[in-house]
Design a protein around this motif. Structure first.
Motif, PDB file in Angstrom:
ATOM      1  N   CYS A 136      20.579  36.148  29.322  1.00  0.00           N
ATOM      2  CA  CYS A 136      20.078  36.993  28.236  1.00  0.00           C
ATOM      3  C   CYS A 136      18.772  37.613  28.701  1.00  0.00           C
ATOM      4  CB  CYS A 136      19.864  36.159  26.969  1.00  0.00           C
ATOM      5  SG  CYS A 136      19.249  37.114  25.564  1.00  0.00           S
ATOM      6  N   ILE A 137      18.750  38.942  28.770  1.00  0.00           N
ATOM      7  CA  ILE A 137      17.576  39.678  29.249  1.00  0.00           C
ATOM      8  C   ILE A 137      17.306  40.812  28.270  1.00  0.00           C
ATOM      9  CG2 ILE A 137      16.596  41.023  31.139  1.00  0.00           C
ATOM     10  CD1 ILE A 137      18.656  39.494  32.949  1.00  0.00           C
ATOM     11  N   GLY A 138      16.132  40.797  27.651  1.00  0.00           N
ATOM     12  CA  GLY A 138      15.857  41.775  26.619  1.00  0.00           C
ATOM     13  C   GLY A 138      16.837  41.595  25.469  1.00  0.00           C
ATOM     14  N   ARG A 139      17.578  42.643  25.151  1.00  0.00           N
ATOM     15  CA  ARG A 139      18.614  42.575  24.111  1.00  0.00           C
ATOM     16  C   ARG A 139      20.014  42.646  24.715  1.00  0.00           C
ATOM     17  NH1 ARG A 139      16.691  43.725  18.649  1.00  0.00           N
ATOM     18  NH2 ARG A 139      14.428  43.907  18.690  1.00  0.00           N
ATOM     19  N   ILE A 169      27.995  43.736  31.425  1.00  0.00           N
ATOM     20  CA  ILE A 169      26.780  43.985  30.620  1.00  0.00           C
ATOM     21  C   ILE A 169      27.176  44.432  29.216  1.00  0.00           C
ATOM     22  CG2 ILE A 169      24.690  45.379  30.420  1.00  0.00           C
ATOM     23  CD1 ILE A 169      24.675  45.615  33.470  1.00  0.00           C
ATOM     24  N   ARG A 170      26.558  43.808  28.224  1.00  0.00           N
ATOM     25  CA  ARG A 170      26.802  44.194  26.830  1.00  0.00           C
ATOM     26  C   ARG A 170      25.566  43.917  26.011  1.00  0.00           C
ATOM     27  NH1 ARG A 170      28.492  39.305  29.377  1.00  0.00           N
ATOM     28  NH2 ARG A 170      28.743  37.633  27.848  1.00  0.00           N
ATOM     29  N   LEU A 171      25.443  44.656  24.923  1.00  0.00           N
ATOM     30  CA  LEU A 171      24.349  44.410  23.976  1.00  0.00           C
ATOM     31  C   LEU A 171      24.632  43.127  23.217  1.00  0.00           C
ATOM     32  CD1 LEU A 171      23.413  47.837  22.342  1.00  0.00           C
ATOM     33  CD2 LEU A 171      21.835  46.252  23.435  1.00  0.00           C
ATOM     34  N   ARG A 172      23.601  42.326  23.025  1.00  0.00           N
ATOM     35  CA  ARG A 172      23.761  41.101  22.238  1.00  0.00           C
ATOM     36  C   ARG A 172      23.738  41.463  20.764  1.00  0.00           C
ATOM     37  NH1 ARG A 172      20.240  37.938  19.947  1.00  0.00           N
ATOM     38  NH2 ARG A 172      18.512  39.057  20.888  1.00  0.00           N
ATOM     39  N   ASP A 211      26.721  38.665  32.902  1.00  0.00           N
ATOM     40  CA  ASP A 211      27.291  37.515  33.600  1.00  0.00           C
ATOM     41  C   ASP A 211      27.019  37.656  35.088  1.00  0.00           C
ATOM     42  OD1 ASP A 211      28.251  36.713  31.157  1.00  0.00           O
ATOM     43  OD2 ASP A 211      30.267  37.505  31.488  1.00  0.00           O
ATOM     44  N   ILE A 212      26.372  36.650  35.657  1.00  0.00           N
ATOM     45  CA  ILE A 212      26.055  36.647  37.085  1.00  0.00           C
ATOM     46  C   ILE A 212      26.346  35.262  37.649  1.00  0.00           C
ATOM     47  CG2 ILE A 212      24.275  38.434  36.893  1.00  0.00           C
ATOM     48  CD1 ILE A 212      22.197  36.213  36.998  1.00  0.00           C
ATOM     49  N   PRO A 213      26.483  35.124  38.982  1.00  0.00           N
ATOM     50  CA  PRO A 213      26.696  33.798  39.549  1.00  0.00           C
ATOM     51  C   PRO A 213      25.597  32.818  39.137  1.00  0.00           C
ATOM     52  CG  PRO A 213      27.157  35.478  41.187  1.00  0.00           C
ATOM     53  CD  PRO A 213      26.579  36.191  39.997  1.00  0.00           C
ATOM     54  N   ALA A 214      26.005  31.573  38.896  1.00  0.00           N
ATOM     55  CA  ALA A 214      25.087  30.556  38.372  1.00  0.00           C
ATOM     56  C   ALA A 214      23.942  30.258  39.324  1.00  0.00           C
ATOM     57  CB  ALA A 214      25.858  29.280  38.063  1.00  0.00           C
ATOM     58  N   SER A 215      24.099  30.584  40.605  1.00  0.00           N
ATOM     59  CA  SER A 215      23.045  30.276  41.576  1.00  0.00           C
ATOM     60  C   SER A 215      21.839  31.199  41.442  1.00  0.00           C
ATOM     61  CB  SER A 215      23.596  30.364  42.999  1.00  0.00           C
ATOM     62  OG  SER A 215      24.083  31.681  43.263  1.00  0.00           O
ATOM     63  N   PHE A 216      21.966  32.299  40.710  1.00  0.00           N
ATOM     64  CA  PHE A 216      20.851  33.233  40.550  1.00  0.00           C
ATOM     65  C   PHE A 216      19.875  32.720  39.494  1.00  0.00           C
ATOM     66  CE2 PHE A 216      23.464  36.166  42.881  1.00  0.00           C
ATOM     67  CZ  PHE A 216      22.559  37.030  43.489  1.00  0.00           C
ATOM     68  N   GLY A 276      16.443  40.041  18.352  1.00  0.00           N
ATOM     69  CA  GLY A 276      15.205  39.806  19.061  1.00  0.00           C
ATOM     70  C   GLY A 276      15.332  40.075  20.544  1.00  0.00           C
ATOM     71  N   ASN A 277      14.333  39.640  21.285  1.00  0.00           N
ATOM     72  CA  ASN A 277      14.152  40.020  22.681  1.00  0.00           C
ATOM     73  C   ASN A 277      14.082  38.776  23.556  1.00  0.00           C
ATOM     74  OD1 ASN A 277      13.632  41.749  24.852  1.00  0.00           O
ATOM     75  ND2 ASN A 277      11.433  41.780  24.471  1.00  0.00           N
ATOM     76  N   CYS A 278      14.996  38.648  24.519  1.00  0.00           N
ATOM     77  CA  CYS A 278      14.981  37.529  25.460  1.00  0.00           C
ATOM     78  C   CYS A 278      14.035  37.823  26.619  1.00  0.00           C
ATOM     79  CB  CYS A 278      16.378  37.270  26.029  1.00  0.00           C
ATOM     80  SG  CYS A 278      17.553  36.540  24.888  1.00  0.00           S
ATOM     81  N   ILE A 279      13.146  36.873  26.895  1.00  0.00           N
ATOM     82  CA  ILE A 279      12.341  36.902  28.104  1.00  0.00           C
ATOM     83  C   ILE A 279      12.594  35.590  28.825  1.00  0.00           C
ATOM     84  CG2 ILE A 279      10.616  38.407  27.035  1.00  0.00           C
ATOM     85  CD1 ILE A 279       8.794  35.985  26.733  1.00  0.00           C
ATOM     86  N   PRO A 280      12.213  35.424  30.082  1.00  0.00           N
ATOM     87  CA  PRO A 280      12.479  34.175  30.779  1.00  0.00           C
ATOM     88  C   PRO A 280      11.926  32.970  30.023  1.00  0.00           C
ATOM     89  CG  PRO A 280      11.795  35.845  32.346  1.00  0.00           C
ATOM     90  CD  PRO A 280      11.620  36.441  30.983  1.00  0.00           C
TER      91      PRO A 280
END
Length: 331
Positions: free
Chosen positions: A12-15, A327-330, A19-24, A183-187
């Motif tokens: 979750c990044i921003g809004r 990539i999709r909007l949450r 899906d990316i490999p789990a190692s990232f 809302g907005n996802c940040i790390p």
């Protein structure tokens, strides 16, 4: 590559969700927290001052020690001009169930204290959250000449309340958590949506993987930057710059997926300093239609300045296609 893509996770990044490999994982170090390497910034629609945000997962005793060390450092800082002392102006302990503190301090040792910094720390769900913004207090008599006919300003009380209101909407989260409310996802954290709905949000992160060395994924998103033309409208100009940098456009394309319109440029070539492969793939979403509820997103895959990755061009393109189409909007 097939093995890498079998073990995926949702970020979750921003809004947005991707899906990316789990190692990232997010590429940063503990020093980023104290050196003000910011993950995101947020501001009101008409505010010129941004509030910068960075997070770090830590145990609560370490957070308490962090605050103690920082306060000691601020108390011991000496200004060049004695009139600007003390360096630390105030300390506001958070209440209403919030664990943390806000320091009001000078911008640095050499600047006058008409400009101050509000430096806030919050602990929530195992995450330390640091916020920083600028404020004004030129009410001291010695600034009368500079003010001229203007009234003295002391925005600190107002801005402290704004910081407290923002902190009340910030919560620590695990990387695997996908918030369900707006809302907005940040790390490591989530900022729930402001009921006024006029905030400018901006987040930017770099993801790296030990299983895909020498490749960076950079993801940035904001809800206020709107370009007049899309990247494909600028492709001829971009292609000329890439050509001068020992590269070429491998693919230019647009597509619609998950109700999102995206444009992409995939460039390949050689590194500037040596004849090793160089890749830069860029994806743009909502570049010309950015709005509060439909922020833009830029995703870049790059190995600029790095040794050749273990994967060839075809493998990297397969990886790119696999993640960008998720990539999709949450909602």
């Amino acid at each position: 590559m097939e093995k890498l893509l079998k073990n995926m996770k949702t970020q979750c990044i921003g809004r947005y969700l991707i899906d990316i490999p789990a190692s990232f994982t997010v590429n940063r170090t503990p020093s980023d927290f104290v050196s003000n390497t910011w993950d995101a910034d947020i501001s009101g629609d008409h505010e010129y001052n941004k509030t910068y945000i960075v997070t770090q997962r830590m145990y609560f005793p370490a957070f308490v020690q962090l605050i103690q060390r920082r306060e000691k450092q601020l108390n011991e800082t000496i200004t060049i001009n004695p009139k600007n002392m003390p360096f630390k102006k105030n300390k506001f302990v958070l209440t209403d169930g919030l664990e943390g503190v806000i320091f009001e301090r000078n911008e640095n040792e050499s600047t006058d204290d008409a400009i101050v910094i509000l430096e806030a720390y919050l602990y929530n769900n195992g995450v330390a959250i640091k916020l920083q913004t600028q404020s004004i207090n030129d009410s001291a008599p010695r600034y009368e000449a500079e003010r001229g006919s203007d009234l003295p300003r002391n925005n600190v009380p107002r801005d402290v309340e704004k910081i407290k209101s923002l902190l009340a909407r910030v919560s620590g989260r695990n990387e695997s958590e996908k918030p369900t409310k707006p809302g907005n996802c940040i790390p490591d954290a989530f900022i729930s949506e402001n009921s006024i709905k006029n905030e400018k949000e901006n987040v930017s992160i770099i993801l790296t993987s030990d299983e895909m060395k020498n490749i960076n994924l950079t993801i940035s998103s904001d809800n206020f930057t709107r370009e007049k033309n899309g990247v494909l409208d600028r492709v001829d100009e971009i292609a000329e710059v890439i050509k001068q940098s020992k590269g070429r456009i491998e693919r230019k394309d647009s597509f619609k997926r998950n109700d999102l319109y995206a444009e992409e440029l995939l460039a390949v070539g050689l590194q500037q300093s040596k004849d090793e492969p160089r890749y830069q793939f860029d994806l743009y979403i909502n570049e010309t239609t950015t709005s509060y509820k439909n922020p833009n997103l830029i995703l870049t895959l790059s190995n600029e300045g790095k040794p050749a990755p273990a994967y060839d061009k075809e493998g990297l393109i397969a990886f790119w296609d696999s993640i960008t189409r998720t990539i999709r909007l949450r909602k």
